[in-house]
Motif scaffolding. Structure first.
Motif, PDB file in Angstrom:
ATOM      1  N   GLU A  74       0.833  -1.259  -0.464  1.00 40.86           N
ATOM      2  CA  GLU A  74       0.114   0.234   0.208  1.00 40.86           C
ATOM      3  C   GLU A  74       0.511   0.875  -0.110  1.00 40.86           C
ATOM      4  N   GLU A  75       0.129   2.592  -0.527  1.00 45.84           N
ATOM      5  CA  GLU A  75       1.251   3.652  -0.915  1.00 45.84           C
ATOM      6  C   GLU A  75       1.170   3.511   0.528  1.00 45.84           C
ATOM      7  N   GLU A  76       0.126   4.231   0.941  1.00 48.59           N
ATOM      8  CA  GLU A  76       0.151   4.823   2.254  1.00 48.59           C
ATOM      9  C   GLU A  76       1.351   4.074   3.679  1.00 48.59           C
ATOM     10  N   TRP A  77       1.550   3.053   3.457  1.00 50.99           N
ATOM     11  CA  TRP A  77       3.031   2.205   3.933  1.00 50.99           C
ATOM     12  C   TRP A  77       4.370   2.872   3.862  1.00 50.99           C
ATOM     13  N   PHE A  78       4.527   3.096   3.252  1.00 57.65           N
ATOM     14  CA  PHE A  78       5.650   4.279   2.428  1.00 57.65           C
ATOM     15  C   PHE A  78       5.603   5.663   2.949  1.00 57.65           C
ATOM     16  N   SER A  79       4.502   5.996   2.953  1.00 58.31           N
ATOM     17  CA  SER A  79       4.046   7.511   3.816  1.00 58.31           C
ATOM     18  C   SER A  79       4.548   7.850   4.993  1.00 58.31           C
ATOM     19  N   ASN A  80       4.011   6.379   5.401  1.00 49.35           N
ATOM     20  CA  ASN A  80       4.090   6.786   6.514  1.00 49.35           C
ATOM     21  C   ASN A  80       3.839   5.577   7.650  1.00 49.35           C
ATOM     22  N   PRO A  81       5.671   4.867   8.169  1.00 36.49           N
ATOM     23  CA  PRO A  81       6.410   4.131   7.607  1.00 36.49           C
ATOM     24  C   PRO A  81       5.299   3.391   9.462  1.00 36.49           C
TER      25      PRO A  81
END
Length: 235
Positions: free
Chosen positions: A153-160
């Motif tokens: 998921e892209e949000e996993w990268f923006s929010n570790p």
């Protein structure tokens, strides 16, 4: 004799004549995909558009032709996120001999029974003697690739904190759920059936194409010989 082992290597093969490849080479090709060209009116529109748009870019309004009504160029095309988005769902073989074997085996075993595939592979081998354990391994690899072909998921990268900073068990469970959601309602048995059918249809297509080409070549040669005898008799 021995060979130096440098590790595994990946190569890509693209051909319109797969039956011309050496059988040993074909058996080592794990992932097999049929890449079709244009199939719909919109596909042909888009293919033409990719060609002539460079003229309009160089000389505005150079292509003095009307655009189609109700269709935006390239709107039917797009990038796929996973193999499941590309591959058509199949439930039955399209090749006659493969379908006959499937129907016979289905009368003996349920499709979700492991014996179904053991019997299927043995019966396929009786028809296509070159079918081997390597082909079965290729099928297994295709299934494994299909199951694990998903993006994080892209949000996993923006929010570790959502994933990368979680403990091992939490991350493992998150990946497991992501894999299941990527299966789009299918289960392991469904995906296995699809990949087996896709591979065996490919095997049959290559074998039949090779046979048909040889028959056509032989018929053509006989026609040439018959015409030659006919011309000799007239001379």
């Amino acid at each position: 004799a021995y060979a130096v082992n440098y590790g595994n290597s990946a190569i890509g093969l693209f051909t319109n004549l797969p039956e011309m490849l050496d059988k040993a080479v074909i058996s080592r090709v794990q992932g097999r995909f049929k890449i079709d060209g244009a199939r719909t009116e919109n596909d042909f529109l888009d293919q033409d558009h990719l060609w002539w748009r460079k003229f309009n870019k160089t000389i505005p309004d150079f292509v003095n032709m009307d655009d189609p009504e109700g269709y935006d160029y390239l709107s039917d095309q797009g990038l796929a996120r996973t193999l499941g988005d590309i591959l058509k769902k199949v439930s039955e073989p399209s090749e006659k001999r493969v379908k006959q074997v499937f129907n016979t085996v289905e009368k003996l075993h349920e499709a979700n029974d492991h014996m179904f595939y053991a019997t299927l592979y043995k019966d396929i081998q009786d028809i296509f003697p070159f079918f081997s354990s390597r082909d079965v391994r290729n099928i297994q690899s295709a299934i494994s690739l299909r199951l694990t072909d998903f993006d994080l998921e892209e949000e996993w990268f923006s929010n570790p904190d959502l994933y990368f900073k979680q403990d091992y068990d939490t991350k493992f469970n998150m990946l497991r759920e992501l894999m299941k959601s990527n299966m789009k309602g299918l289960n392991f048995s469904d995906i296995r059936r699809q990949e087996v059918i896709r591979y065996l249809d490919n095997v049959a297509t290559i074998a039949d194409t090779d046979f048909n080409r040889k028959v056509e070549a032989r018929v053509n040669q006989l026609n040439i010989e018959a015409e030659a005898r006919n011309q000799i008799s007239k001379s």
